[in-house]
Design a protein around this motif. Structure first.
Motif, PDB file in Angstrom:
ATOM      1  N   ARG A  18      75.056   5.779  60.156  1.00  0.00           N
ATOM      2  CA  ARG A  18      75.843   4.805  60.922  1.00  0.00           C
ATOM      3  C   ARG A  18      75.097   3.502  61.125  1.00  0.00           C
ATOM      4  NH1 ARG A  18      77.927   9.780  64.080  1.00  0.00           N
ATOM      5  NH2 ARG A  18      80.000  10.020  63.131  1.00  0.00           N
ATOM      6  N   THR A  19      73.831   3.475  60.737  1.00  0.00           N
ATOM      7  CA  THR A  19      73.025   2.258  60.800  1.00  0.00           C
ATOM      8  C   THR A  19      72.761   1.721  59.393  1.00  0.00           C
ATOM      9  OG1 THR A  19      71.987   3.049  62.817  1.00  0.00           O
ATOM     10  CG2 THR A  19      70.877   1.257  61.662  1.00  0.00           C
ATOM     11  N   VAL A  20      72.140   2.559  58.561  1.00  0.00           N
ATOM     12  CA  VAL A  20      71.795   2.211  57.183  1.00  0.00           C
ATOM     13  C   VAL A  20      72.115   3.415  56.307  1.00  0.00           C
ATOM     14  CG1 VAL A  20      69.915   1.582  55.616  1.00  0.00           C
ATOM     15  CG2 VAL A  20      69.947   0.677  57.929  1.00  0.00           C
ATOM     16  N   ASP A  21      72.786   3.186  55.181  1.00  0.00           N
ATOM     17  CA  ASP A  21      73.160   4.312  54.330  1.00  0.00           C
ATOM     18  C   ASP A  21      72.013   4.701  53.390  1.00  0.00           C
ATOM     19  OD1 ASP A  21      73.289   2.583  52.091  1.00  0.00           O
ATOM     20  OD2 ASP A  21      75.473   2.616  51.998  1.00  0.00           O
ATOM     21  N   ASP A  22      72.237   5.713  52.572  1.00  0.00           N
ATOM     22  CA  ASP A  22      71.193   6.234  51.684  1.00  0.00           C
ATOM     23  C   ASP A  22      70.852   5.295  50.534  1.00  0.00           C
ATOM     24  OD1 ASP A  22      70.794   8.439  53.243  1.00  0.00           O
ATOM     25  OD2 ASP A  22      71.864   9.842  51.941  1.00  0.00           O
ATOM     26  N   ALA A  23      71.596   4.218  50.372  1.00  0.00           N
ATOM     27  CA  ALA A  23      71.255   3.186  49.391  1.00  0.00           C
ATOM     28  C   ALA A  23      70.510   2.033  50.057  1.00  0.00           C
ATOM     29  CB  ALA A  23      72.510   2.669  48.689  1.00  0.00           C
ATOM     30  N   GLY A  24      70.256   2.147  51.373  1.00  0.00           N
ATOM     31  CA  GLY A  24      69.528   1.117  52.093  1.00  0.00           C
ATOM     32  C   GLY A  24      70.385  -0.035  52.582  1.00  0.00           C
ATOM     33  N   ARG A  25      71.705   0.114  52.500  1.00  0.00           N
ATOM     34  CA  ARG A  25      72.604  -0.954  52.938  1.00  0.00           C
ATOM     35  C   ARG A  25      73.032  -0.737  54.385  1.00  0.00           C
ATOM     36  NH1 ARG A  25      74.352  -0.103  47.566  1.00  0.00           N
ATOM     37  NH2 ARG A  25      75.798   1.493  48.257  1.00  0.00           N
ATOM     38  N   PRO A  26      73.184  -1.829  55.151  1.00  0.00           N
ATOM     39  CA  PRO A  26      73.688  -1.694  56.519  1.00  0.00           C
ATOM     40  C   PRO A  26      75.127  -1.177  56.496  1.00  0.00           C
ATOM     41  CG  PRO A  26      73.034  -3.979  56.043  1.00  0.00           C
ATOM     42  CD  PRO A  26      72.874  -3.204  54.791  1.00  0.00           C
ATOM     43  N   TYR A  57      75.811   8.209  50.316  1.00  0.00           N
ATOM     44  CA  TYR A  57      75.206   9.441  50.834  1.00  0.00           C
ATOM     45  C   TYR A  57      74.605  10.217  49.677  1.00  0.00           C
ATOM     46  CZ  TYR A  57      75.065  14.063  53.099  1.00  0.00           C
ATOM     47  OH  TYR A  57      74.681  15.281  53.598  1.00  0.00           O
ATOM     48  N   ALA A  58      73.412  10.760  49.892  1.00  0.00           N
ATOM     49  CA  ALA A  58      72.695  11.533  48.869  1.00  0.00           C
ATOM     50  C   ALA A  58      72.494  12.964  49.380  1.00  0.00           C
ATOM     51  CB  ALA A  58      71.367  10.880  48.534  1.00  0.00           C
ATOM     52  N   GLU A  76      71.614  12.440  43.167  1.00  0.00           N
ATOM     53  CA  GLU A  76      72.593  11.362  43.060  1.00  0.00           C
ATOM     54  C   GLU A  76      73.087  10.988  44.445  1.00  0.00           C
ATOM     55  OE1 GLU A  76      76.110  12.634  40.918  1.00  0.00           O
ATOM     56  OE2 GLU A  76      75.911  14.639  41.716  1.00  0.00           O
ATOM     57  N   GLN A  77      73.612   9.798  44.551  1.00  0.00           N
ATOM     58  CA  GLN A  77      74.225   9.360  45.792  1.00  0.00           C
ATOM     59  C   GLN A  77      75.585   8.792  45.457  1.00  0.00           C
ATOM     60  OE1 GLN A  77      71.134   6.687  46.974  1.00  0.00           O
ATOM     61  NE2 GLN A  77      72.266   4.901  46.321  1.00  0.00           N
ATOM     62  N   GLY A  78      76.468   8.885  46.428  1.00  0.00           N
ATOM     63  CA  GLY A  78      77.804   8.376  46.196  1.00  0.00           C
ATOM     64  C   GLY A  78      78.493   8.044  47.504  1.00  0.00           C
ATOM     65  N   PRO A  79      79.684   7.476  47.410  1.00  0.00           N
ATOM     66  CA  PRO A  79      80.394   7.018  48.597  1.00  0.00           C
ATOM     67  C   PRO A  79      81.050   8.164  49.365  1.00  0.00           C
ATOM     68  CG  PRO A  79      81.722   6.643  46.648  1.00  0.00           C
ATOM     69  CD  PRO A  79      80.412   7.188  46.169  1.00  0.00           C
ATOM     70  N   VAL A  80      80.937   8.092  50.687  1.00  0.00           N
ATOM     71  CA  VAL A  80      81.648   9.007  51.578  1.00  0.00           C
ATOM     72  C   VAL A  80      82.141   8.210  52.786  1.00  0.00           C
ATOM     73  CG1 VAL A  80      80.370  11.100  50.902  1.00  0.00           C
ATOM     74  CG2 VAL A  80      79.585   9.748  52.850  1.00  0.00           C
ATOM     75  N   PHE A  81      83.231   8.680  53.357  1.00  0.00           N
ATOM     76  CA  PHE A  81      83.752   8.091  54.589  1.00  0.00           C
ATOM     77  C   PHE A  81      83.238   8.889  55.773  1.00  0.00           C
ATOM     78  CE2 PHE A  81      87.057   6.813  51.536  1.00  0.00           C
ATOM     79  CZ  PHE A  81      87.177   5.467  51.841  1.00  0.00           C
TER      80      PHE A  81
END
Length: 156
Positions: A18-26, A57-58, A76-81
């Motif tokens: 909820r702060t920074v995702d697993d790709a390092g993005r806010p 998310y990874a 791998e990492q990918g998009p999640v809601f």
């Protein structure tokens, strides 16, 4: 009879995402105008107007950090809601997203893919088929259309 509970993203992980995702993005919260997004925090679809976020998310990487596995290229990492704010978590009877086309992807204890199965029968049958193989440590349930991670099931 063995049951195979769906595991949502853990609350401690959600706090990070909820702060920074697993790709390092806010994380960027938005109001969900339409609803229907598959939320991995509470394993249900969003309602119109809820505040959600699409994050990277990874899941295998995080599991590997817990277990010492070395998934290598399978990481791998990918998009999640997720909900943009803390939520109640899942309130399940059965398995979530059972109206979606799903695959069960099997992983070994070292984090390598052992195969997969298109879910055509009830989910418990697919999980039983996967865990009948003693080398399977966990499975990821993924959406067929986009390959998105839906939830995880671990051995006993």
């Amino acid at each position: 009879m063995t049951t195979y509970p769906a595991r949502p993203i853990a609350p401690s992980v959600l706090k990070e995402l909820r702060t920074v995702d697993d790709a390092g993005r806010p994380t960027v919260p938005v109001a969900d105008d339409e609803g229907g997004a598959p939320l991995r925090c509470c394993l249900r679809r969003s309602e119109p107007g809820e505040r959600i976020a699409l994050v990277s998310y990874a899941p295998l990487r995080r599991w590997a950090a817990e277990t010492g596995a070395q998934p290598g290229a399978y990481d791998e990492q990918g998009p999640v809601f997720i909900h943009a704010d803390e939520c109640e978590g899942p309130d399940l009877d059965g398995h979530p997203f059972d109206n979606a086309h799903r695959t069960v992807r099997r992983y070994s204890a070292d984090g390598h893919i052992l195969g997969g199965e298109l879910v055509e029968a009830p989910d418990d049958v697919a999980f039983r088929n996967a865990f009948d193989d003693p080398s399977v440590a966990l499975v990821h349930v993924r959406a067929v259309e986009y390959g998105c991670f839906l939830y995880e099931v671990r051995r006993g």
